[in-house]
Scaffold this active site. Structure first.
Site, PDB file in Angstrom:
ATOM      1  CB  SER A  31      -0.947  -0.041   1.196  1.00 15.69           C
ATOM      2  OG  SER A  31      -1.988   0.882   1.043  1.00 15.69           O
ATOM      3  CG  ASP A  77      -4.502  -1.283   0.518  1.00 12.28           C
ATOM      4  OD1 ASP A  77      -3.459  -1.856   0.886  1.00 12.28           O
ATOM      5  OD2 ASP A  77      -4.706  -0.063   0.673  1.00 12.28           O
TER       6      ASP A  77
END
Length: 272
Positions: free
Chosen positions: A40, A158
C-alpha cells in the site's frame, strides 16, 4: 561476512509518510538496502526507493504538495462508480513523474516487490514483474475508495488486508537481514482525534472506510512482522490515516524512530 539487507515498508495510508523519515536516516547512517518490499503506502515509497529516487527527493516532493495540489490528485469517478470512487490514475501519473517514467521491475535499481489482495479469492498476490506503477496501483487500492485493478488474471485491492508489512516477501526474495517498518499503531495505543477535546462531528465516508481497513490491518500487523530482525515503529497513534496534510510531522516521527533504532541495528550488524 556481510548479509543482504532488506527493508519491508508497511501500509498505513497517510501514516506511510513516516517511511520517508526512516529511509532518510538509514541513508544518512550508511545502511545499505539490497531488497525492498512494500504494501500500500509502503509500496509507493518502496517503489520510488527501488527506482533510485533518494529519500530526500521523495521528502521534498511530498512536502511540496499543498492542499489544492492534493485535491487535484483525486480523480473521482462519476456519476456511477465501478468498484470504487477514485480511479487512482493521477496518483500513478505523479509517481511516474518522480520515477522518470513507467518503469518495469527489471529496470529498477534494486529488487522490489509489492503485495496486493485478490478480492475474489482473498489470497495474497506478490507483484514483481511488468509495470511497477500498475503493481503499486493494485497494492494501494483501498476497497470501495479506489477501483479494483485487473492484473495477471486477478482483480486486486489493497495488500494491507493480507500482509500489512511484507517481511515474508523479503525472505523469499533472498534478504538475510530484514528491517521492518510498521506505521500502524496497535489498537491498545490508538488515540486518533476523538474523545475529549474533539469536535464530535461524525466521520466522513472516506474516513469510515479507511479507518475500518486500518483497524483490521492493525490486528494482523503483528503477525506480518514475524521473522523481522529489526522492527521500526514510528509513533503515529495521534495521526489518522487521512492526515496527508501532516507530511512534515509524520516524516519527523519516522526520523525519530529510525534514530532510536540505529544502536540496535549497528549492534546486530557488528556481529557479522
Amino acid at each position: 561476512m556481510t548479509k543482504k539487507i532488506g527493508i519491508a515498508l508497511g501500509g498505513g495510508a497517510a501514516r506511510g509518510l513516516a517511511h520517508i523519515g526512516v529511509l532518510e536516516i538509514l541513508e544518512r547512517e550508511g545502511i545499505p538496502i539490497d531488497f525492498v518490499a512494500g504494501t500500500s503506502a509502503g509500496a509507493i515509497i518502496g517503489a520510488l526507493l527501488a527506482a533510485g529516487v533518494s529519500p530526500t527527493a521523495i521528502k521534498e516532493r511530498y512536502l511540496g504538495f499543498d492542499h489544492a495540489y492534493r485535491r487535484r490528485l483525486i480523480d473521482l469517478q462519476l456519476p456511477v462508480p465501478k468498484s470504487g470512487f477514485i480511479q487512482g490514475q493521477r496518483i500513478i501519473r505523479e509517481m511516474k513523474s518522480l520515477m522518470g517514467g513507467d518503469k518495469t521491475f527489471a529496470e529498477l535499481s534494486k529488487p522490489f516487490a509489492c503485495v496486493a489482495c485478490d478480492i475474489i479469492s482473498g489470497e495474497e498476490v506478490v507483484l514483481n514483474h511488468g509495470s511497477v506503477c500498475k503493481a503499486v496501483h493494485a497494492s494501494m487500492a483501498i476497497p470501495v475508495i479506489f477501483n479494483t485493478v485487473k492484473l495477471g488474471g486477478h482483480y486486486l485491492i489493497d495488500g494491507w488486508l493480507v500482509n500489512t508489512v511484507p517481511v515474508s516477501v523479503l525472505r523469499d526474495m533472498g534478504a538475510e537481514f530484514i528491517i521492518a517498518v510498521n506505521v500502524i499503531p496497535q489498537q491498545i495505543n490508538r488515540t486518533g482525534k476523538t474523545g475529549k477535546g474533539a469536535d464530535n462531528k461524525p466521520p466522513g465516508f472516506m474516513t469510515v472506510i479507511i479507518n475500518a481497513v486500518d483497524i483490521a490491518s492493525s490486528c494482523c500487523a503483528e503477525t506480518s512482522l514475524i521473522g523481522a530482525d529489526i522492527v521500526i515503529a514510528p509513533q503515529t497513534a495521534d495521526f489518522t490515516p487521512t492526515d496527508f496534510s501532516e507530511a512534515g510531522p509524520l516524516i519527523l516521527r519516522g526520523e525519530m524512530a529510525a534514530t532510536d533504532a540505529m544502536r540496535n541495528i549497528r549492534k546486530r550488524m557488528a556481529k557479522w
